[in-house]
Design a protein around this motif. Sequence first.
Motif, PDB file in Angstrom:
ATOM      1  N   SER A  99     -37.219  48.486 -66.211  1.00  0.00           N
ATOM      2  CA  SER A  99     -35.799  49.256 -65.952  1.00  0.00           C
ATOM      3  C   SER A  99     -35.993  49.905 -66.412  1.00  0.00           C
ATOM      4  O   SER A  99     -35.006  50.956 -65.837  1.00  0.00           O
ATOM      5  N   LYS A 100     -35.785  50.752 -67.547  1.00  0.00           N
ATOM      6  CA  LYS A 100     -34.739  51.293 -68.342  1.00  0.00           C
ATOM      7  C   LYS A 100     -35.570  53.030 -67.647  1.00  0.00           C
ATOM      8  O   LYS A 100     -35.314  53.620 -67.663  1.00  0.00           O
ATOM      9  N   ASN A 101     -37.191  52.742 -67.796  1.00  0.00           N
ATOM     10  CA  ASN A 101     -38.159  54.088 -67.665  1.00  0.00           C
ATOM     11  C   ASN A 101     -37.524  54.339 -65.919  1.00  0.00           C
ATOM     12  O   ASN A 101     -37.799  55.387 -65.751  1.00  0.00           O
ATOM     13  N   ARG A 102     -37.448  53.578 -65.386  1.00  0.00           N
ATOM     14  CA  ARG A 102     -36.675  54.028 -64.192  1.00  0.00           C
ATOM     15  C   ARG A 102     -35.389  54.328 -64.593  1.00  0.00           C
ATOM     16  O   ARG A 102     -34.634  54.715 -63.118  1.00  0.00           O
ATOM     17  N   SER A 103     -34.660  54.323 -65.515  1.00  0.00           N
ATOM     18  CA  SER A 103     -33.511  54.822 -65.109  1.00  0.00           C
ATOM     19  C   SER A 103     -32.317  53.641 -64.159  1.00  0.00           C
ATOM     20  O   SER A 103     -30.964  53.863 -64.271  1.00  0.00           O
ATOM     21  N   GLU A 104     -33.084  52.158 -64.001  1.00  0.00           N
ATOM     22  CA  GLU A 104     -32.602  51.653 -63.763  1.00  0.00           C
ATOM     23  C   GLU A 104     -31.663  50.129 -65.196  1.00  0.00           C
ATOM     24  O   GLU A 104     -31.595  49.096 -66.036  1.00  0.00           O
ATOM     25  N   PHE A 105     -30.940  51.143 -65.469  1.00  0.00           N
ATOM     26  CA  PHE A 105     -29.611  51.157 -67.429  1.00  0.00           C
ATOM     27  C   PHE A 105     -29.537  49.515 -67.075  1.00  0.00           C
ATOM     28  O   PHE A 105     -29.407  48.685 -67.591  1.00  0.00           O
ATOM     29  N   GLN A 106     -28.416  48.853 -66.332  1.00  0.00           N
ATOM     30  CA  GLN A 106     -27.559  48.142 -66.389  1.00  0.00           C
ATOM     31  C   GLN A 106     -28.902  46.692 -65.738  1.00  0.00           C
ATOM     32  O   GLN A 106     -28.795  45.640 -66.763  1.00  0.00           O
ATOM     33  N   GLN A 107     -29.540  47.088 -65.354  1.00  0.00           N
ATOM     34  CA  GLN A 107     -30.726  45.550 -64.900  1.00  0.00           C
ATOM     35  C   GLN A 107     -31.137  45.972 -65.827  1.00  0.00           C
ATOM     36  O   GLN A 107     -31.849  44.761 -66.133  1.00  0.00           O
ATOM     37  N   ALA A 108     -31.678  47.123 -66.993  1.00  0.00           N
ATOM     38  CA  ALA A 108     -32.409  47.048 -68.175  1.00  0.00           C
ATOM     39  C   ALA A 108     -31.666  45.840 -68.739  1.00  0.00           C
ATOM     40  O   ALA A 108     -31.599  45.063 -69.775  1.00  0.00           O
ATOM     41  N   ILE A 109     -30.324  46.010 -68.934  1.00  0.00           N
ATOM     42  CA  ILE A 109     -29.488  45.418 -70.299  1.00  0.00           C
ATOM     43  C   ILE A 109     -28.782  44.488 -69.236  1.00  0.00           C
ATOM     44  O   ILE A 109     -29.241  42.653 -70.851  1.00  0.00           O
TER      45      ILE A 109
END
Length: 207
Positions: A99-109
């Motif tokens: 998720s972070k690599n896709r810039s989906e930061f909130q989902q990564a959190i």
Amino acid sequence: MIFVRCIVGLFCTVAATSFAYAGPIEDCSQENNLRLSVRACSKVIELNLLPEKSEVTYYFRGNAHRRLGNTRRALKDLHRSIELNPSYKHPYIDLGIISKNRSEFQQAIEHYDKALESDPRFAKAYYNRGNTFLGMDKYQLALADFDKATKLDPDYIFPYIGRAYLFLKMGDTKTALASAEHALKLSPRNSYAVEIRTRILDAAKRN
């Protein structure tokens, strides 16, 4: 009884009907040859060698797929691992990284929060969550997670590297260098630690 390597507290002692099964079981959990890991884990799943640890097998294969760049296959295996055992903490880390690599930061959190629900002392989850906060320019939250990770596992190198990047971004090269130097004491040849130390020294010279 067959004894195989103990990886992240798993696959420590495995009963099998034949020594021929020891190879795929051990190769599934190794990290030096990711394509071999994928083939071995697939064999373990196909032959149902570890039915009581199926979530672990799917995790290892998903982890190998992620590191090979096969994101679609990685997601399928990682979600299958969690489906089999929602409290199993390791797949959440890989899902967070994707998720972070896709810039989906909130989902990564959210993925890292899930890992910490399963294990509140999981230093790797704090580091990765801190790294995500760093990518969001939330420096205080990032620092809090890096510090928590180092407190839980003082020998874990990556939170110190994370701190070095954070303080470099904040313009505090002195504190950044101290973190980088500490990381290099733990692992003198770590390429990430060497890289960030070089960047800090270059920034210090420019200033």
